[in-house]
Design an enzyme around this catalytic site. Structure first.
Site, PDB file in Angstrom:
ATOM      1  N   ARG A 147       5.131 -11.599  -1.164  1.00 31.19           N
ATOM      2  CA  ARG A 147       5.093 -10.161  -0.839  1.00 31.19           C
ATOM      3  C   ARG A 147       6.389  -9.721  -0.145  1.00 31.19           C
ATOM      4  O   ARG A 147       7.236  -9.060  -0.724  1.00 31.19           O
ATOM      5  CB  ARG A 147       3.864  -9.854   0.039  1.00 31.19           C
ATOM      6  CG  ARG A 147       3.518  -8.388   0.159  1.00 31.19           C
ATOM      7  CD  ARG A 147       4.335  -7.618   1.170  1.00 31.19           C
ATOM      8  NE  ARG A 147       4.290  -8.169   2.515  1.00 31.19           N
ATOM      9  CZ  ARG A 147       5.072  -7.748   3.500  1.00 31.19           C
ATOM     10  NH1 ARG A 147       5.948  -6.780   3.307  1.00 31.19           N
ATOM     11  NH2 ARG A 147       5.013  -8.315   4.698  1.00 31.19           N
ATOM     12  N   HIS A 153      13.035 -12.415  10.900  1.00 29.89           N
ATOM     13  CA  HIS A 153      14.056 -12.384   9.845  1.00 29.89           C
ATOM     14  C   HIS A 153      15.320 -13.026  10.426  1.00 29.89           C
ATOM     15  O   HIS A 153      15.537 -12.995  11.638  1.00 29.89           O
ATOM     16  CB  HIS A 153      14.311 -10.947   9.394  1.00 29.89           C
ATOM     17  CG  HIS A 153      13.176 -10.389   8.586  1.00 29.89           C
ATOM     18  ND1 HIS A 153      13.258 -10.174   7.225  1.00 29.89           N
ATOM     19  CD2 HIS A 153      11.920 -10.036   8.941  1.00 29.89           C
ATOM     20  CE1 HIS A 153      12.091  -9.698   6.785  1.00 29.89           C
ATOM     21  NE2 HIS A 153      11.263  -9.602   7.818  1.00 29.89           N
ATOM     22  N   CYS A 207      13.503  -6.086   4.055  1.00 36.22           N
ATOM     23  CA  CYS A 207      12.650  -4.907   3.922  1.00 36.22           C
ATOM     24  C   CYS A 207      13.425  -3.794   3.213  1.00 36.22           C
ATOM     25  O   CYS A 207      14.543  -3.476   3.607  1.00 36.22           O
ATOM     26  CB  CYS A 207      12.206  -4.456   5.316  1.00 36.22           C
ATOM     27  SG  CYS A 207      11.280  -2.929   5.295  1.00 36.22           S
ATOM     28  N   ASN A 215      13.441 -13.291   5.327  1.00 39.52           N
ATOM     29  CA  ASN A 215      12.650 -13.920   6.377  1.00 39.52           C
ATOM     30  C   ASN A 215      13.214 -15.301   6.633  1.00 39.52           C
ATOM     31  O   ASN A 215      13.892 -15.875   5.789  1.00 39.52           O
ATOM     32  CB  ASN A 215      11.202 -14.088   5.904  1.00 39.52           C
ATOM     33  CG  ASN A 215      10.536 -12.764   5.664  1.00 39.52           C
ATOM     34  OD1 ASN A 215      10.802 -12.104   4.670  1.00 39.52           O
ATOM     35  ND2 ASN A 215       9.676 -12.372   6.567  1.00 39.52           N
TER      36      ASN A 215
HETATM   37  C1  LIG Z   1       2.241   5.114   2.513  1.00 44.32           C
HETATM   38  C2  LIG Z   1       2.730   5.723   1.217  1.00 44.32           C
HETATM   39  C3  LIG Z   1       1.680   5.560   0.138  1.00 44.32           C
HETATM   40  C4  LIG Z   1       2.965   7.189   1.466  1.00 44.32           C
HETATM   41  O1  LIG Z   1       3.708   7.755   0.390  1.00 44.32           O
HETATM   42  P1  LIG Z   1       3.621   9.307   0.079  1.00 44.32           P
HETATM   43  O2  LIG Z   1       4.619   9.599  -0.993  1.00 44.32           O
HETATM   44  O3  LIG Z   1       3.710  10.082   1.349  1.00 44.32           O
HETATM   45  O4  LIG Z   1       2.117   9.338  -0.402  1.00 44.32           O
HETATM   46  P2  LIG Z   1       1.373  10.182  -1.428  1.00 44.32           P
HETATM   47  O5  LIG Z   1      -0.059  10.103  -1.031  1.00 44.32           O
HETATM   48  O6  LIG Z   1       2.019  11.520  -1.587  1.00 44.32           O
HETATM   49  O7  LIG Z   1       1.560   9.342  -2.784  1.00 44.32           O
HETATM   50  C5  LIG Z   1       2.767   9.242  -3.478  1.00 44.32           C
HETATM   51  C6  LIG Z   1       2.502   8.584  -4.805  1.00 44.32           C
HETATM   52  O8  LIG Z   1       2.114   7.222  -4.599  1.00 44.32           O
HETATM   53  C7  LIG Z   1       0.776   7.012  -5.086  1.00 44.32           C
HETATM   54  N1  LIG Z   1       0.091   6.165  -4.138  1.00 44.32           N
HETATM   55  C8  LIG Z   1      -0.168   6.415  -2.832  1.00 44.32           C
HETATM   56  N2  LIG Z   1      -0.781   5.362  -2.278  1.00 44.32           N
HETATM   57  C9  LIG Z   1      -0.916   4.440  -3.248  1.00 44.32           C
HETATM   58  C10 LIG Z   1      -1.474   3.146  -3.270  1.00 44.32           C
HETATM   59  N3  LIG Z   1      -1.981   2.589  -2.177  1.00 44.32           N
HETATM   60  N4  LIG Z   1      -1.450   2.457  -4.419  1.00 44.32           N
HETATM   61  C11 LIG Z   1      -0.908   2.996  -5.530  1.00 44.32           C
HETATM   62  N5  LIG Z   1      -0.346   4.224  -5.565  1.00 44.32           N
HETATM   63  C12 LIG Z   1      -0.365   4.945  -4.439  1.00 44.32           C
HETATM   64  C13 LIG Z   1       0.164   8.402  -5.182  1.00 44.32           C
HETATM   65  O9  LIG Z   1      -0.856   8.434  -6.113  1.00 44.32           O
HETATM   66  C14 LIG Z   1       1.346   9.224  -5.565  1.00 44.32           C
HETATM   67  O10 LIG Z   1       1.600   9.023  -6.959  1.00 44.32           O
HETATM   68  P3  LIG Z   1       1.902  10.271  -7.925  1.00 44.32           P
HETATM   69  O11 LIG Z   1       0.721  11.154  -7.822  1.00 44.32           O
HETATM   70  O12 LIG Z   1       3.169  10.889  -7.362  1.00 44.32           O
HETATM   71  O13 LIG Z   1       2.095   9.611  -9.269  1.00 44.32           O
HETATM   72  C15 LIG Z   1       4.061   5.089   0.747  1.00 44.32           C
HETATM   73  O14 LIG Z   1       5.079   5.427   1.660  1.00 44.32           O
HETATM   74  C16 LIG Z   1       3.986   3.585   0.661  1.00 44.32           C
HETATM   75  O15 LIG Z   1       3.293   3.054  -0.195  1.00 44.32           O
HETATM   76  N6  LIG Z   1       4.716   2.872   1.523  1.00 44.32           N
HETATM   77  C17 LIG Z   1       4.674   1.435   1.579  1.00 44.32           C
HETATM   78  C18 LIG Z   1       6.027   0.895   1.810  1.00 44.32           C
HETATM   79  C19 LIG Z   1       5.988  -0.593   1.985  1.00 44.32           C
HETATM   80  O16 LIG Z   1       5.385  -1.340   1.261  1.00 44.32           O
HETATM   81  N7  LIG Z   1       6.661  -1.070   2.991  1.00 44.32           N
HETATM   82  C20 LIG Z   1       6.615  -2.471   3.337  1.00 44.32           C
HETATM   83  C21 LIG Z   1       7.905  -2.797   3.864  1.00 44.32           C
HETATM   84  S1  LIG Z   1       7.932  -4.315   4.762  1.00 44.32           S
HETATM   85  C22 LIG Z   1       7.378  -3.944   6.298  1.00 44.32           C
HETATM   86  O17 LIG Z   1       6.834  -2.913   6.522  1.00 44.32           O
HETATM   87  C23 LIG Z   1       7.631  -4.904   7.370  1.00 44.32           C
HETATM   88  C24 LIG Z   1       6.754  -6.144   7.401  1.00 44.32           C
HETATM   89  C25 LIG Z   1       5.281  -5.780   7.232  1.00 44.32           C
HETATM   90  O18 LIG Z   1       7.091  -6.989   6.332  1.00 44.32           O
HETATM   91  C26 LIG Z   1       6.944  -6.905   8.719  1.00 44.32           C
HETATM   92  C27 LIG Z   1       8.362  -6.916   9.276  1.00 44.32           C
HETATM   93  O19 LIG Z   1       9.266  -7.542   8.698  1.00 44.32           O
HETATM   94  O20 LIG Z   1       8.558  -6.283  10.321  1.00 44.32           O
END
Ligand SMILES: CC(C)(COP(=O)([O-])OP(=O)([O-])OC[C@H]1O[C@@H](n2cnc3c(N)ncnc32)[C@H](O)[C@@H]1OP(=O)([O-])[O-])[C@@H](O)C(=O)NCCC(=O)NCCSC(=O)C[C@@](C)(O)CC(=O)[O-]
Length: 343
Positions: free
Chosen positions: A56, A250, A281, A290
């Site tokens: 992931r 990391h 990230c 990492n």
């Molecule tokens: C939170 C949102 C969804 C807000 O994103 P948004 O654009 O504000 O949300 P939305 O509700 O307007 O949705 C946008 C589009 O995404 C779809 N959508 C919405 N949700 C989902 C879902 N669950 N599954 C599938 N599709 C989804 C939704 O249907 C829509 O599609 P469209 O209608 O435009 O075709 C977005 O910003 C997001 O998914 N972010 C995740 C980013 C991510 O994965 N980051 C991980 C990075 S690593 C990290 O955080 C650090 C960590 C954990 O590893 C630890 C460390 O190192 O510190």
């Protein structure tokens, strides 16, 4: 003997400027280095759980889409090394992280082993429900100790993220799913700079109170040094028990192993890492991978801890996925062991 030497140290011994924890740590290494057999002595060692995040956190930043079958094979091989947790994928917006858009198909392809858990990252209720439908038994929710980072990562403030995650934790509980929580940017934020340990503490406490069984403290951009990481652990462990904390480093500034060692001395017994040091990230510019799982296992097994992970098998997996991705492994231990094998 080892258990006594490596056991959890009282918080009062956690001092910043090279106090008893450092002297005891040195003693741990010397004694542990003498014990290499895997009999009863080995089983008596303190266990450190490794949470493998390569499939992931490791792959999410890859620009070129990796075939789903390759991801499933990576997960299968990792689970065969003795790892008990392999974070599999994330159910996030495909616009936000295209590499994870095959989460549903991937979950179908994973051949689960009974003693291995395969948590998945979920940012919202939609992700949670998709994960459940796909067969996930555990989800991870993720926020940070910096508003600026949370905004870039999931488009919310910290407070709003906590509201959403509180609902999710309740729904997850009702659906029989375990919940792990991440706090990113514990030592620094790519957008806002220095982060106050009190902020990390407050966010970690919120996640713990809503029912996360484990809180992973993430040095997302790898800027922390041992005394800074210790200050965070000291602060957070006043409100979340050490056994419910994990460290997630990391290696951007080459501090990851030192920070992990300091965390172990402080009593942490869960470490996140990524095979071959994959990762970075997408929402933290310049962040490298990492810490490599091979390096962590090499350090732990040589320092009187028990991980249950077969280092040689792990090196094979790291070599395999590095070849698949067309790049050298970032693991120093794996490179050294491969050189020895090929000598
Ligand atoms: C939170 C949102 C969804 C807000 O994103 P948004 O654009 O504000 O949300 P939305 O509700 O307007 O949705 C946008 C589009 O995404 C779809 N959508 C919405 N949700 C989902 C879902 N669950 N599954 C599938 N599709 C989804 C939704 O249907 C829509 O599609 P469209 O209608 O435009 O075709 C977005 O910003 C997001 O998914 N972010 C995740 C980013 C991510 O994965 N980051 C991980 C990075 S690593 C990290 O955080 C650090 C960590 C954990 O590893 C630890 C460390 O190192 O510190």
């Amino acid at each position: 003997m080892l258990g006594l030497v490596c056991g959890r140290f009282p918080r009062s011994t956690l001092v910043r400027r090279g106090g008893p924890w450092m002297r005891r740590g040195l003693r741990t290494s010397i004694i542990a280095a003498k014990s290499t057999d895997k009999g009863a002595d080995y089983l008596a060692r303190p266990f450190v759980k490794i949470v493998e995040v390569g499939p992931r956190d490791g792959l999410q930043n890859e620009k070129k889409l990796i075939p789903t079958a390759t991801k499933a094979e990576l997960i299968r091989r990792l689970a065969n090394t003795g790892l008990s947790v392999v974070e599999a994928t994330s159910f996030v917006s495909p616009q936000a992280v295209p590499q994870m858009s095959d989460a549903k198909e991937l979950m179908k392809m994973i051949k689960r082993q009974p003693n291995v858990s395969y948590p998945v990252l979920t940012p919202n209720i939609r992700g949670l429900m998709s994960a459940k439908t796909a067969g996930a038994k555990e989800i991870a929710i993720f926020t940070a100790a910096s508003d600026a980072f949370v905004q870039k990562n999931i488009g919310r403030t910290i407070d709003r993220s906590i509201e959403v995650f509180k609902d999710m934790a309740r729904i997850a509980r009702e659906n029989g799913l375990r919940v792990r929580g991440y706090v990113s940017c514990i030592a620094g934020c790519p957008y806002a700079g220095k982060v106050d340990p009190d902020m990390v503490t407050s966010v970690a406490e919120d996640l713990f109170r809503m029912g996360c069984y484990e809180i992973s403290l993430g040095d997302t951009i790898g800027v922390g040094r041992p005394h800074e990481i210790l200050a965070v652990i000291q602060a957070v462990s006043r409100v979340v028990p050490l056994e419910n904390l994990a460290i997630h480093c990391h290696d951007t500034y080459g501090q990851a192993l030192a920070n992990i060692y300091a965390s172990l001395e402080a009593g942490i017994r869960t470490v996140d890492s990524s095979v071959a040091g994959l990762g970075g990230c997408p929402f933290a510019k310049g962040a490298t991978g990492n810490v490599a799982t091979e390096d962590v296992v090499y350090m732990l097994e040589g320092n009187g801890f028990r991980t249950g992970v077969d280092l040689e098998k792990l090196v094979d997996v790291g070599e395999w996925i590095s070849r698949e991705l067309g790049r050298p492994s970032e693991s120093r231990a794996a490179r050294a062991l491969m050189a020895k094998r090929n000598a």
